[in-house]
Scaffold this motif. Structure first.
Motif, mmCIF file in Angstrom:
data_model
loop_
_atom_site.group_PDB
_atom_site.id
_atom_site.type_symbol
_atom_site.label_atom_id
_atom_site.label_comp_id
_atom_site.label_asym_id
_atom_site.label_seq_id
_atom_site.Cartn_x
_atom_site.Cartn_y
_atom_site.Cartn_z
ATOM 1 N N GLU A 41 39.355 -8.470 -6.133
ATOM 2 C CA GLU A 41 38.550 -9.169 -5.218
ATOM 3 C C GLU A 41 39.106 -9.211 -3.768
ATOM 4 O O GLU A 41 38.574 -9.876 -2.647
ATOM 5 N N ILE A 42 40.370 -8.677 -3.517
ATOM 6 C CA ILE A 42 40.865 -8.613 -2.262
ATOM 7 C C ILE A 42 40.260 -7.591 -1.381
ATOM 8 O O ILE A 42 39.951 -6.467 -1.626
ATOM 9 N N GLU A 43 39.910 -8.177 -0.267
ATOM 10 C CA GLU A 43 39.202 -7.177 0.777
ATOM 11 C C GLU A 43 40.095 -6.860 1.972
ATOM 12 O O GLU A 43 41.182 -7.389 2.176
ATOM 13 N N ASP A 44 39.578 -5.836 2.356
ATOM 14 C CA ASP A 44 40.319 -5.082 3.545
ATOM 15 C C ASP A 44 41.848 -4.882 3.121
ATOM 16 O O ASP A 44 42.852 -5.236 3.839
ATOM 17 N N LYS A 45 41.925 -4.272 2.014
ATOM 18 C CA LYS A 45 43.276 -4.234 1.342
ATOM 19 C C LYS A 45 44.256 -3.247 2.234
ATOM 20 O O LYS A 45 43.784 -2.227 2.905
ATOM 21 N N ILE A 46 45.500 -3.625 2.323
ATOM 22 C CA ILE A 46 46.538 -2.781 2.816
ATOM 23 C C ILE A 46 47.639 -3.016 1.588
ATOM 24 O O ILE A 46 48.219 -3.973 0.938
ATOM 25 N N GLU A 47 47.851 -1.463 1.017
ATOM 26 C CA GLU A 47 48.791 -1.208 -0.003
ATOM 27 C C GLU A 47 49.975 -0.823 0.276
ATOM 28 O O GLU A 47 50.076 0.102 1.169
ATOM 29 N N ILE A 48 51.082 -1.481 -0.322
ATOM 30 C CA ILE A 48 52.654 -1.042 0.107
ATOM 31 C C ILE A 48 53.325 -0.910 -1.090
ATOM 32 O O ILE A 48 53.500 -1.935 -1.945
ATOM 33 N N ASN A 49 53.793 0.104 -1.604
ATOM 34 C CA ASN A 49 54.538 0.548 -2.787
ATOM 35 C C ASN A 49 55.816 -0.077 -2.481
ATOM 36 O O ASN A 49 56.629 0.081 -1.373
ATOM 37 N N TYR A 50 56.287 -0.831 -3.618
ATOM 38 C CA TYR A 50 57.634 -1.384 -3.486
ATOM 39 C C TYR A 50 58.664 -0.282 -3.107
ATOM 40 O O TYR A 50 59.759 -0.531 -2.451
ATOM 41 N N LYS A 51 58.474 0.949 -3.734
ATOM 42 C CA LYS A 51 59.608 1.893 -3.651
ATOM 43 C C LYS A 51 59.756 2.340 -2.215
ATOM 44 O O LYS A 51 60.630 3.151 -1.675
ATOM 45 N N ASP A 52 58.648 2.105 -1.215
ATOM 46 C CA ASP A 52 58.722 2.597 0.299
ATOM 47 C C ASP A 52 59.340 1.485 1.107
ATOM 48 O O ASP A 52 59.643 1.968 1.997
ATOM 49 N N VAL A 53 59.609 0.143 0.329
ATOM 50 C CA VAL A 53 60.069 -0.976 1.243
ATOM 51 C C VAL A 53 61.540 -0.825 1.172
ATOM 52 O O VAL A 53 62.283 -0.657 -0.045
ATOM 53 N N PRO A 54 62.274 -0.680 2.379
ATOM 54 C CA PRO A 54 63.850 -0.693 2.245
ATOM 55 C C PRO A 54 64.431 -1.788 1.525
ATOM 56 O O PRO A 54 63.885 -3.066 1.718
ATOM 57 N N ASN A 55 65.287 -1.414 0.721
ATOM 58 C CA ASN A 55 66.224 -2.633 -0.001
ATOM 59 C C ASN A 55 65.290 -3.343 -1.213
ATOM 60 O O ASN A 55 65.788 -4.240 -1.670
ATOM 61 N N PHE A 56 64.166 -2.974 -1.455
ATOM 62 C CA PHE A 56 63.435 -3.602 -2.182
ATOM 63 C C PHE A 56 63.885 -3.281 -3.735
ATOM 64 O O PHE A 56 63.982 -1.942 -3.774
ATOM 65 N N LEU A 57 63.342 -3.861 -4.598
ATOM 66 C CA LEU A 57 63.418 -3.611 -6.012
ATOM 67 C C LEU A 57 62.374 -2.806 -6.657
ATOM 68 O O LEU A 57 61.337 -2.784 -5.805
ATOM 69 N N ILE A 58 62.752 -2.000 -7.709
ATOM 70 C CA ILE A 58 61.269 -1.229 -8.092
ATOM 71 C C ILE A 58 61.149 -1.772 -9.472
ATOM 72 O O ILE A 58 61.971 -2.022 -10.648
ATOM 73 N N SER A 59 59.832 -2.185 -9.904
ATOM 74 C CA SER A 59 59.714 -2.572 -11.211
ATOM 75 C C SER A 59 59.577 -1.516 -12.246
ATOM 76 O O SER A 59 59.015 -0.563 -12.061
ATOM 77 N N THR A 60 60.326 -1.892 -13.402
ATOM 78 C CA THR A 60 60.316 -0.824 -14.554
ATOM 79 C C THR A 60 59.493 -0.886 -15.219
ATOM 80 O O THR A 60 59.175 -0.349 -16.490
ATOM 81 N N VAL A 61 58.450 -2.099 -15.214
ATOM 82 C CA VAL A 61 57.423 -2.137 -16.197
ATOM 83 C C VAL A 61 55.996 -1.765 -15.620
ATOM 84 O O VAL A 61 54.930 -2.087 -16.066
ATOM 85 N N SER A 62 56.043 -0.983 -14.632
ATOM 86 C CA SER A 62 54.934 -0.378 -13.982
ATOM 87 C C SER A 62 55.193 1.122 -13.640
ATOM 88 O O SER A 62 56.277 1.538 -13.400
#
Ligand code: HPA
Length: 276
Positions: A41-62
């Motif tokens: 339902e989200i409109e005008d989406k911008i998607e950002i992968n966690y793995k591209d964000v500096p210092n961010f964690l990565i989900s191992t359940v995805s």
């Protein structure tokens, strides 16, 4: 890490995201297992992968490590986290504070969380959507342990009103508008990844737990530290281990997926009615 360095690392993550989304969202939504229907339902989406964000964690359940989805929902800007991070994945409590602090630095003041949980209360059944009114954390750990980050909040902080009453009332009103009632209960945090023993469940019930799960409290405790308004909802996906013959957890995702459209409609309604 030095506390200045910790703050700087959060700031770097937030600046990276802000540079992509340009607009500061007031509302963040962290979605639990199988409860992702809202993302359609989200409109005008911008998607950002966690793995591209500096210092961010990565989900191992995805498969993709998880991502942020920014956009408009009910006419308001929101940022969603498609996957969350859990203690059982190997992250410690301090690491689990990070995503919420980053959301705070993006401008978020209202946090909506969902999760899948076991139904401990005898009046709760698989498929119920339950408002979390309080929690019990007997894990002996805190996401805000260590040097206090004064930029976010005081060293000592109360959590007696963590699950904001006004926010809960809005959720109840929204559910009634959609033709159903929300259950209300206390969420008992367990470290997992194993489900609980029947004796543990009986103890949890004696302590006052209505729902049991392996997530959420690291996020809500951090949100309390940085003064966000919090709304947390559990989907009861299964009976707790003392209420059934065979506890294998296989129904958790299936039931979450079944309830996901209903929860989606509820969150849309809640966000519509939220004050700017
Ligand atoms: N226990 C702990 N976590 C859970 C459960 C449960 O029964 N169901 C979904 N998450």
């Amino acid at each position: 890490m030095l506390k200045e360095k910790i703050f700087e690392s959060y700031k770097e993550s937030a600046d990276f995201i802000l540079n992509k989304i340009k607009i500061k969202p007031d509302i963040a939504i962290i979605l639990g297992t199988g409860l992702e229907k809202l993302l359609d339902e989200i409109e005008d989406k911008i998607e950002i992968n966690y793995k591209d964000v500096p210092n961010f964690l990565i989900s191992t359940v995805s498969d993709n490590g998880g991502k942020f989805i920014f956009g408009k929902l009910s006419g308001k800007y929101v940022i969603c986290m498609t996957k969350r991070f859990h203690y059982y994945e190997g992250y410690d409590f301090n690491e689990l504070a990070m995503p919420v602090y980053v959301l705070k630095l993006l401008g978020v003041s209202k946090l909506i969380l969902t999760n899948a949980a076991g139904a401990v209360n005898y009046n709760f059944y698989p498929g119920d959507i339950c408002l979390i009114i309080d929690h019990i954390n007997f894990a002996g750990a805190s996401p805000t342990r260590g040097n206090n980050l004064n930029e976010f909040g005081e060293r000592f902080y109360p959590i007696d009103k963590l699950y904001d009453k006004e926010f809960r009332d809005l959720a109840k009103k929204s559910a009634i508008k959609l033709g159903f009632e929300l259950k209300e209960g206390v969420y008992f945090f367990t470290v997992g990844p194993f489900f609980e023993s029947p004796s543990e469940i009986r103890a949890i019930r004696t302590f006052g737990g209505d729902l049991v799960g392996m997530s959420t409290i690291t996020e809500t405790l951090t949100a309390a530290h940085c003064n966000m308004k919090v709304l947390a909802m559990s989907v009861a996906t299964n009976y707790s281990s003392d209420r059934i013959e065979n506890m294998d957890g296989s129904e958790v995702e299936d039931v979450a997926r079944e309830v996901s459209p209903k929860l989606k409609n509820l969150i849309i309604e809640i966000v519509k009615e939220l004050d700017d």
